[in-house]
Design a protein around this motif. Structure first.
Motif: not given
Length: 193
Positions: A80-102
Motif C-alpha cells: 500500500t506504500s507504493n501505489v504506482t507499482h501496485l496500480l501498474e501491476g494490478y492493471i497488468a494482472g487484470l489484463n492477463s488472460r490467466r489467473p492472477a494473484l495480487f
C-alpha cells in the motif's frame, strides 16, 4: 490459511480469476492472532509468549512465492506504500488472460501497535528493509524467452532492524527476551538475502 487449497486450485485452473490478498501479517478479523504469513519474532494472540515461549518461531509463508511456484498465474507482490507499482501491476494482472494473484502488504494498526495515520510509513519501512519485497511474475514472458520474474525492490535501503523495532508486535520481545529477539533478527535477515 483457511481455503488455501482453493487458492492453489484457482491458480492452476487456467481460468482468468483474479484474487487479491491483503496481507496484514495477522488474522485481523479474529483479534490479531498470528498467521503463517506473519514475520518471525512477532508477539500476538496466537504466537505464545511468556517464560517458555518467545513469540512466533516459524518463518513466514510467502504467498507471492507460492503463487510463483504454480508457474501458471500472474503474481504481483505489492504494498500500500507504493501505489504506482501496485496500480501498474494490478492493471497488468487484470489484463492477463490467466489467473492472477495480487498479494498486497497492508499493516494492521492495532495488531502491529502503530498509529492509524502510520500505515503508509510502516508499509514503506517493510518494503525499504526488504522484509516485504515488491515483485511481478508474468508467465507469458517465458514463451518470449524472457525472465518471467521482475524484482521491483532495490537492495535494502534501511536495516531490517529499523522496520522491526518500529512496531510494538516485535518490541515486547526485545524488552523481555533480548537474546531470542536478536536470534530472530539474524534469522530474518538471512531470509531477506
Amino acid at each position: 490459511d483457511i481455503g488455501f487449497q482453493n487458492l492453489s486450485r484457482a491458480l492452476m485452473s487456467g481460468i482468468p480469476v483474479k484474487i487479491m490478498v491483503l496481507d496484514t501479517q495477522v488474522y485481523s478479523n479474529t483479534g490479531g492472532q498470528a498467521c503463517t504469513s506473519g514475520f518471525i519474532g512477532q508477539v500476538s494472540d496466537m504466537a505464545p509468549y511468556g517464560k517458555a515461549w518467545k513469540g512466533k518461531e516459524e518463518i513466514r509463508k510467502e504467498m507471492g512465492l507460492i503463487g510463483i511456484a504454480h508457474r501458471s498465474a500472474y503474481v504481483l507482490q505489492g504494498s500500500t506504500s507504493n501505489v504506482t507499482h501496485l496500480l501498474e501491476g494490478y492493471i497488468a494482472g487484470l489484463n492477463s488472460r490467466r489467473p492472477a494473484l495480487f498479494n498486497v502488504y497492508s499493516p494492521c494498526q492495532p495488531e502491529h501497535g502503530i498509529a492509524d495515520h502510520a500505515s503508509a510509513l510502516h508499509s514503506k519501512l517493510a518494503v525499504e528493509s526488504r522484509a516485504y519485497p515488491l515483485f511481478r511474475f508474468d508467465p507469458k514472458r517465458i514463451a518470449k524467452g524472457e525472465n518471467p520474474l521482475h524484482l521491483d525492490s532495490a537492495e535494502p535501503s534501511i536495516p531490517y532492524r529499523d522496520f522491526v523495532q518500529s512496531e510494538t508486535r516485535f518490541n515486547i520481545l526485545w524488552r523481555t527476551h533480548p537474546t531470542e529477539a536478536e536470534q530472530f533478527l539474524e534469522q530474518a535477515q538471512m531470509d531477506i538475502r
